[in-house]
Design a protein around this motif. Sequence first.
Motif, PDB file in Angstrom:
ATOM      1  N   ASP A 138       0.828  -1.208   0.000  1.00 26.42           N
ATOM      2  CA  ASP A 138       0.000   0.000   0.000  1.00 26.42           C
ATOM      3  C   ASP A 138       0.863   1.260   0.000  1.00 26.42           C
ATOM      4  O   ASP A 138       0.547   2.244  -0.672  1.00 26.42           O
ATOM      5  CB  ASP A 138      -0.927   0.006   1.218  1.00 26.42           C
ATOM      6  N   GLU A 139       1.952   1.236   0.761  1.00 27.27           N
ATOM      7  CA  GLU A 139       2.823   2.410   0.815  1.00 27.27           C
ATOM      8  C   GLU A 139       3.563   2.615  -0.503  1.00 27.27           C
ATOM      9  O   GLU A 139       3.889   3.752  -0.871  1.00 27.27           O
ATOM     10  CB  GLU A 139       3.820   2.271   1.963  1.00 27.27           C
ATOM     11  N   ALA A 140       3.819   1.514  -1.213  1.00 29.12           N
ATOM     12  CA  ALA A 140       4.548   1.624  -2.480  1.00 29.12           C
ATOM     13  C   ALA A 140       3.680   2.238  -3.579  1.00 29.12           C
ATOM     14  O   ALA A 140       4.202   2.761  -4.560  1.00 29.12           O
ATOM     15  CB  ALA A 140       5.051   0.246  -2.916  1.00 29.12           C
ATOM     16  N   VAL A 141       2.358   2.146  -3.437  1.00 32.21           N
ATOM     17  CA  VAL A 141       1.441   2.673  -4.450  1.00 32.21           C
ATOM     18  C   VAL A 141       0.879   3.998  -3.945  1.00 32.21           C
ATOM     19  O   VAL A 141      -0.089   4.040  -3.204  1.00 32.21           O
ATOM     20  CB  VAL A 141       0.296   1.674  -4.740  1.00 32.21           C
ATOM     21  N   ASP A 142       1.520   5.074  -4.332  1.00 29.70           N
ATOM     22  CA  ASP A 142       1.062   6.417  -3.938  1.00 29.70           C
ATOM     23  C   ASP A 142       1.225   7.345  -5.146  1.00 29.70           C
ATOM     24  O   ASP A 142       2.055   8.249  -5.151  1.00 29.70           O
ATOM     25  CB  ASP A 142       1.884   6.918  -2.746  1.00 29.70           C
ATOM     26  N   PRO A 143       0.424   7.124  -6.200  1.00 28.04           N
ATOM     27  CA  PRO A 143       0.649   7.850  -7.459  1.00 28.04           C
ATOM     28  C   PRO A 143       0.411   9.343  -7.356  1.00 28.04           C
ATOM     29  O   PRO A 143       0.940  10.106  -8.151  1.00 28.04           O
ATOM     30  CB  PRO A 143      -0.358   7.197  -8.409  1.00 28.04           C
ATOM     31  N   TYR A 144      -0.389   9.782  -6.389  1.00 24.81           N
ATOM     32  CA  TYR A 144      -0.706  11.206  -6.279  1.00 24.81           C
ATOM     33  C   TYR A 144       0.083  11.894  -5.172  1.00 24.81           C
ATOM     34  O   TYR A 144      -0.208  13.040  -4.835  1.00 24.81           O
ATOM     35  CB  TYR A 144      -2.210  11.384  -6.034  1.00 24.81           C
ATOM     36  N   SER A 145       1.046  11.181  -4.594  1.00 25.24           N
ATOM     37  CA  SER A 145       1.834  11.739  -3.478  1.00 25.24           C
ATOM     38  C   SER A 145       0.915  12.237  -2.372  1.00 25.24           C
ATOM     39  O   SER A 145       1.142  13.288  -1.771  1.00 25.24           O
ATOM     40  CB  SER A 145       2.719  12.894  -3.978  1.00 25.24           C
ATOM     41  N   ALA A 146      -0.152  11.481  -2.130  1.00 27.85           N
ATOM     42  CA  ALA A 146      -1.157  11.914  -1.165  1.00 27.85           C
ATOM     43  C   ALA A 146      -0.767  11.608   0.274  1.00 27.85           C
ATOM     44  O   ALA A 146      -1.290  12.239   1.198  1.00 27.85           O
ATOM     45  CB  ALA A 146      -2.497  11.241  -1.482  1.00 27.85           C
ATOM     46  N   ALA A 147       0.124  10.657   0.488  1.00 27.92           N
ATOM     47  CA  ALA A 147       0.429  10.227   1.845  1.00 27.92           C
ATOM     48  C   ALA A 147       1.142  11.340   2.611  1.00 27.92           C
ATOM     49  O   ALA A 147       2.182  11.843   2.179  1.00 27.92           O
ATOM     50  CB  ALA A 147       1.297   8.970   1.825  1.00 27.92           C
ATOM     51  N   SER A 148       0.569  11.736   3.749  1.00 25.70           N
ATOM     52  CA  SER A 148       1.210  12.758   4.580  1.00 25.70           C
ATOM     53  C   SER A 148       2.210  12.136   5.546  1.00 25.70           C
ATOM     54  O   SER A 148       2.944  12.851   6.221  1.00 25.70           O
ATOM     55  CB  SER A 148       0.152  13.541   5.364  1.00 25.70           C
ATOM     56  N   HIS A 149       2.232  10.784   5.630  1.00 27.36           N
ATOM     57  CA  HIS A 149       3.200  10.086   6.475  1.00 27.36           C
ATOM     58  C   HIS A 149       4.290   9.478   5.587  1.00 27.36           C
ATOM     59  O   HIS A 149       3.985   8.884   4.544  1.00 27.36           O
ATOM     60  CB  HIS A 149       2.535   8.952   7.264  1.00 27.36           C
ATOM     61  N   PRO A 150       5.545   9.579   5.964  1.00 25.08           N
ATOM     62  CA  PRO A 150       6.593   8.896   5.201  1.00 25.08           C
ATOM     63  C   PRO A 150       6.401   7.383   5.290  1.00 25.08           C
ATOM     64  O   PRO A 150       5.818   6.875   6.251  1.00 25.08           O
ATOM     65  CB  PRO A 150       7.885   9.316   5.911  1.00 25.08           C
ATOM     66  N   PRO A 151       6.883   6.631   4.301  1.00 26.37           N
ATOM     67  CA  PRO A 151       6.828   5.171   4.400  1.00 26.37           C
ATOM     68  C   PRO A 151       7.526   4.690   5.669  1.00 26.37           C
ATOM     69  O   PRO A 151       8.477   5.318   6.160  1.00 26.37           O
ATOM     70  CB  PRO A 151       7.572   4.702   3.137  1.00 26.37           C
ATOM     71  N   LEU A 152       7.053   3.572   6.189  1.00 23.07           N
ATOM     72  CA  LEU A 152       7.581   3.066   7.456  1.00 23.07           C
ATOM     73  C   LEU A 152       9.093   2.837   7.444  1.00 23.07           C
ATOM     74  O   LEU A 152       9.764   3.135   8.444  1.00 23.07           O
ATOM     75  CB  LEU A 152       6.850   1.782   7.839  1.00 23.07           C
ATOM     76  N   PRO A 153       9.681   2.307   6.368  1.00 20.12           N
ATOM     77  CA  PRO A 153      11.147   2.137   6.393  1.00 20.12           C
ATOM     78  C   PRO A 153      11.883   3.463   6.608  1.00 20.12           C
ATOM     79  O   PRO A 153      12.908   3.504   7.304  1.00 20.12           O
ATOM     80  CB  PRO A 153      11.456   1.539   5.014  1.00 20.12           C
ATOM     81  N   ILE A 154      11.371   4.546   6.031  1.00 18.33           N
ATOM     82  CA  ILE A 154      12.013   5.858   6.221  1.00 18.33           C
ATOM     83  C   ILE A 154      11.864   6.303   7.669  1.00 18.33           C
ATOM     84  O   ILE A 154      12.818   6.812   8.293  1.00 18.33           O
ATOM     85  CB  ILE A 154      11.399   6.894   5.261  1.00 18.33           C
ATOM     86  N   ARG A 155      10.668   6.105   8.240  1.00 18.43           N
ATOM     87  CA  ARG A 155      10.448   6.522   9.625  1.00 18.43           C
ATOM     88  C   ARG A 155      11.310   5.705  10.586  1.00 18.43           C
ATOM     89  O   ARG A 155      11.890   6.252  11.531  1.00 18.43           O
ATOM     90  CB  ARG A 155       8.973   6.374   9.984  1.00 18.43           C
ATOM     91  N   ARG A 156      11.403   4.404  10.340  1.00 15.54           N
ATOM     92  CA  ARG A 156      12.217   3.575  11.235  1.00 15.54           C
ATOM     93  C   ARG A 156      13.698   3.951  11.143  1.00 15.54           C
ATOM     94  O   ARG A 156      14.400   4.009  12.150  1.00 15.54           O
ATOM     95  CB  ARG A 156      12.008   2.098  10.905  1.00 15.54           C
ATOM     96  N   ALA A 157      14.162   4.187   9.907  1.00 12.06           N
ATOM     97  CA  ALA A 157      15.585   4.519   9.731  1.00 12.06           C
ATOM     98  C   ALA A 157      15.933   5.859  10.360  1.00 12.06           C
ATOM     99  O   ALA A 157      17.078   6.082  10.761  1.00 12.06           O
ATOM    100  CB  ALA A 157      15.925   4.539   8.239  1.00 12.06           C
ATOM    101  N   ALA A 158      14.962   6.770  10.463  1.00 15.79           N
ATOM    102  CA  ALA A 158      15.230   8.105  11.009  1.00 15.79           C
ATOM    103  C   ALA A 158      15.189   8.148  12.524  1.00 15.79           C
ATOM    104  O   ALA A 158      15.570   9.165  13.120  1.00 15.79           O
ATOM    105  CB  ALA A 158      14.220   9.102  10.435  1.00 15.79           C
ATOM    106  N   LEU A 159      14.751   7.077  13.183  1.00 15.49           N
ATOM    107  CA  LEU A 159      14.647   7.098  14.643  1.00 15.49           C
ATOM    108  C   LEU A 159      16.030   7.150  15.284  1.00 15.49           C
ATOM    109  O   LEU A 159      16.952   6.446  14.862  1.00 15.49           O
ATOM    110  CB  LEU A 159      13.913   5.855  15.143  1.00 15.49           C
ATOM    111  N   PRO A 160      16.193   7.974  16.310  1.00 12.27           N
ATOM    112  CA  PRO A 160      17.462   7.951  17.052  1.00 12.27           C
ATOM    113  C   PRO A 160      17.710   6.564  17.647  1.00 12.27           C
ATOM    114  O   PRO A 160      16.776   5.918  18.135  1.00 12.27           O
ATOM    115  CB  PRO A 160      17.236   8.993  18.155  1.00 12.27           C
ATOM    116  N   GLU A 161      18.923   6.112  17.598  1.00  6.55           N
ATOM    117  CA  GLU A 161      19.252   4.769  18.069  1.00  6.55           C
ATOM    118  C   GLU A 161      19.736   4.779  19.511  1.00  6.55           C
ATOM    119  O   GLU A 161      20.330   5.739  19.984  1.00  6.55           O
ATOM    120  CB  GLU A 161      20.330   4.148  17.171  1.00  6.55           C
ATOM    121  N   GLY A 162      19.451   3.670  20.201  1.00  8.73           N
ATOM    122  CA  GLY A 162      20.037   3.435  21.504  1.00  8.73           C
ATOM    123  C   GLY A 162      19.531   4.310  22.627  1.00  8.73           C
ATOM    124  O   GLY A 162      20.186   4.429  23.659  1.00  8.73           O
TER     125      GLY A 162
END
Length: 516
Positions: A294-318
């Motif tokens: 579902d996150e991969a199919v966003d033809p209108y750039s409508a999603a106001s939330h970044p895809p989950l992999p981007i959000r997880r990668a941006a989290l501060p670690e440790g």
Amino acid sequence: MVAPTATATATATATATARLSAVRSWVLIAAMGVAAHSGAIVVGMVFIGVALFLPDIADVSDVPARQLLMMPIAAAVFGLLSAAARRNRPPGRAMRPADEPELAALVRGVAAQLDFHAPLLVRVLPVPDASLVPVKVSNQRGYALLLGWPLLRRLTAAQLTAVVAHEIAYQQNLLSRSDRMLAVTRDMVEASLDNRIRVPRALSARLLRATRESFWHAEIVADARSVEVAGTAAALGALRQVPIITTVFEHFVEDWVCVLAEDGCYPEDLYDALDAALDDPHVVRRTVAAVADDEAVDPYSAASHPPLPIRRAALPEGVGAGRDDSRPVPLRQADDVQRWCLRELCPTGGEDPEMGKGDSEDGLEEIGAGRERLRPAHVLDTSPERFDSIVDAGAELMRATGRDSIPGAVIAAVDALAEGGWPRLARAIEPGVGSAPPPLRATAVREVMVGCLAHTISGLLRDAGWERASRWLTTMLLDPDGAVVDVRELIGQAFDSGDPTPVRVLLDAATPRAAA
């Protein structure tokens, strides 16, 4: 208050850079307002044109033109006032501090750590949702924290802390009135994409793309603040669990309610059944894949939330845990709240005067009192086949292929896959798929074919003696050797590769007894 981490500070700096200027924000707000309500604007311009260029026009009752013009204006004003009044009445049932002190303490603690001092109400919803919405509290600006009952049941206290912190931090990121209006109008444009009267989707997509970066950064900053309060592990857990709970709820609950309503019943164990489905590893694996698709199919750039992999990668670690709670928050009125949630989800069957009172504490005994009393039933005690798809996939495939047997129809579909003519067959199965927006059409056509073939072949395999590997998924089966076979996944891979061999193997396994 916890000091910001270096990662959070860097992210906040990036967000400030991504923030739109005030002038650009208001221009985009105006443009998106027009785009979202283009149909109403066209109608209004027609009325204005009639009033300006035909001033003496009157209807059969001799109502002056100016009165005709005032009618749509009055209706628009009434609609705006009604919408404003609804915003001041938040949905859900109140979770008062005196009734739920543990939940109140959690919310107060998060608000204090984030230096958030506005009046804050907590209300529960029957669906898996979490949001912070502005309301009036004692004639002053405040907020209502809306928390879904499935989230309160499933999330650990630490994960719930991360969710609450994210929602409060996100609201803090909407610093100005233009930020808040931009969020509202962006949602309206997204909702208007499927309207019959609308601006070209390409224009809506450009407006959405112009505003997306700012909201993505706001989400990432809110995630970083949630880590400061709850810790990295809790934030990661919440990011994983909330989409799974939401997707499973949307996939199953409506079918449970509708099917049992046909028998004059309501699912008394709805939330227990939801827990059982969420504890099924096959359901979780399928759901994780569905969320990614579902996150991969966003033809209108409508999603106001970044895809989950981007959000997880941006989290501060440790970052250490803000709370060390591995169980859900204890709720003292859990039974009453759950009865209220069930009543909100189930059909009433008539005009029940108590329905719609968000803080009513009546039980489900009154459901359907206006026409017939709904009886309690249990999803977990009902045959899983009772909740299988209402659509007869085999019959649809026979109709589309013109064959007089299900195995013959499957063979024709496999031949179409091998020859590349299966999109035409998909449109014969589901004519409406051809009218899907071009960016979504290929995905929609594939889903029609994969879903129809998967359910049809799974039915043949069960007739041939294969058993279900999951009571919740009709296409997850056990072969005669006891190995788990995901029929839908195999068929999807066949369509992606263009190689029908896996489908033919499944059909060969199903045909002997099915043909007999």
